[in-house]
Design a protein around this motif. Structure first.
Motif, PDB file in Angstrom:
ATOM      1  N   UNK A   1       0.833  -1.162   0.029  1.00 46.31           N
ATOM      2  CA  UNK A   1      -0.020   0.055   0.079  1.00 46.31           C
ATOM      3  C   UNK A   1       0.937   1.269   0.210  1.00 46.31           C
ATOM      4  N   UNK A   2       0.462   2.280  -0.809  1.00 46.58           N
ATOM      5  CA  UNK A   2       1.370   3.551  -0.813  1.00 46.58           C
ATOM      6  C   UNK A   2       0.034   4.414  -0.559  1.00 46.58           C
ATOM      7  N   UNK A   3       0.148   5.266   0.546  1.00 48.18           N
ATOM      8  CA  UNK A   3      -0.780   6.159   0.842  1.00 48.18           C
ATOM      9  C   UNK A   3      -1.122   7.353  -0.305  1.00 48.18           C
ATOM     10  N   UNK A   4      -2.424   7.075  -0.551  1.00 47.25           N
ATOM     11  CA  UNK A   4      -2.976   8.103  -1.914  1.00 47.25           C
ATOM     12  C   UNK A   4      -2.946   7.545  -3.208  1.00 47.25           C
ATOM     13  N   UNK A   5      -2.567   6.286  -3.468  1.00 46.70           N
ATOM     14  CA  UNK A   5      -2.444   5.697  -4.742  1.00 46.70           C
ATOM     15  C   UNK A   5      -2.873   4.488  -5.099  1.00 46.70           C
ATOM     16  N   UNK A   6      -3.136   4.012  -6.158  1.00 44.76           N
ATOM     17  CA  UNK A   6      -3.362   2.617  -6.498  1.00 44.76           C
ATOM     18  C   UNK A   6      -1.840   2.153  -6.732  1.00 44.76           C
ATOM     19  N   UNK A   7      -1.481   1.042  -6.091  1.00 42.33           N
ATOM     20  CA  UNK A   7      -0.057   0.306  -6.103  1.00 42.33           C
ATOM     21  C   UNK A   7      -0.120  -0.372  -7.487  1.00 42.33           C
ATOM     22  N   UNK A   8      -1.409  -1.071  -8.247  1.00 41.52           N
ATOM     23  CA  UNK A   8      -1.051  -1.566  -9.304  1.00 41.52           C
ATOM     24  C   UNK A   8      -0.437  -0.939 -10.471  1.00 41.52           C
ATOM     25  N   UNK A   9      -0.110   0.349 -10.494  1.00 35.29           N
ATOM     26  CA  UNK A   9       0.365   1.044 -11.468  1.00 35.29           C
ATOM     27  C   UNK A   9       1.898   1.264 -11.033  1.00 35.29           C
ATOM     28  N   UNK A  10       2.437   0.703  -9.969  1.00 33.55           N
ATOM     29  CA  UNK A  10       3.754   1.103  -9.677  1.00 33.55           C
ATOM     30  C   UNK A  10       4.592  -0.220  -9.837  1.00 33.55           C
ATOM     31  N   UNK A  11       5.767   0.042 -10.610  1.00 38.76           N
ATOM     32  CA  UNK A  11       6.597  -1.122 -10.883  1.00 38.76           C
ATOM     33  C   UNK A  11       7.506  -1.260  -9.636  1.00 38.76           C
ATOM     34  N   UNK A  12       8.183  -0.092  -9.194  1.00 37.27           N
ATOM     35  CA  UNK A  12       9.213  -0.306  -8.276  1.00 37.27           C
ATOM     36  C   UNK A  12       9.143   1.001  -7.304  1.00 37.27           C
ATOM     37  N   UNK A  13      10.009   1.036  -6.448  1.00 38.66           N
ATOM     38  CA  UNK A  13       9.984   2.202  -5.499  1.00 38.66           C
ATOM     39  C   UNK A  13      11.447   2.546  -5.169  1.00 38.66           C
TER      40      UNK A  13
END
Length: 157
Positions: free
Chosen positions: A125-137
């Motif tokens: 979970x990343x506060x405030x956005x949909x993680x399905x669009x996140x590849x890496x951090x």
């Protein structure tokens, strides 16, 4: 005279030790895409609205005769942030030259070399956005860099 092979070798070592990321911002969030996915960056291109388009589609733009879909990045990734509808967004043209799209962002950052050991899978979970669009951090000294999954952000469904 500078030997260009030395410069190229040095540049390759930097990239081998990490990943070159083009960064941009929406609200407090810092996003990025690998530089090889970014074609160009433009400011304030005229957007023509498209009736019945999904909410994240701002419209279409004409870029030197090529018609591109303009995607509002904040709406696409479900960012919980008050959007400025009248804002003059920057356009990150990304994808392939045959099928580019424009990601509308508030501000453009720098191209940074993120060391490989700092690139991690996204949290659940990343506060405030949909993680399905996140590849890496990547946890940078002053903030979290969210590296987007360009294929999913550009997908039409």
């Amino acid at each position: 005279m500078v030997d260009s092979r030395v410069s190229e070798d040095k540049a390759m070592r930097v990239v081998e030790d990490g990943q070159l990321i083009a960064t941009f911002f929406f609200g407090p969030h810092m996003f990025g895409l690998p530089v090889e996915e970014v074609i160009e960056i433009n400011k304030d291109l005229e957007v023509t609205p498209v009736p019945l388009a999904p909410p994240y589609v701002a419209g279409i733009i004409n870029l030197r005769g090529q018609i591109l879909t303009a995607i509002n990045l904040a709406k696409r990734v479900g960012l919980k942030y008050e959007l400025k509808e009248e804002a003059n967004y920057h356009n990150v043209i990304c994808g392939t030259r045959d099928e580019p799209v424009s990601l509308q962002v508030e501000r453009i950052g720098d191209v940074i070399n993120v060391p490989a050991h700092l690139i991690e899978p996204p949290p659940a979970d990343i506060d405030g956005l949909d993680v399905k669009y996140v590849k890496n951090v990547s946890k940078l000294p002053d903030r979290l860099l969210v590296i987007l999954n360009g294929d999913l952000v550009r997908a039409s469904h």
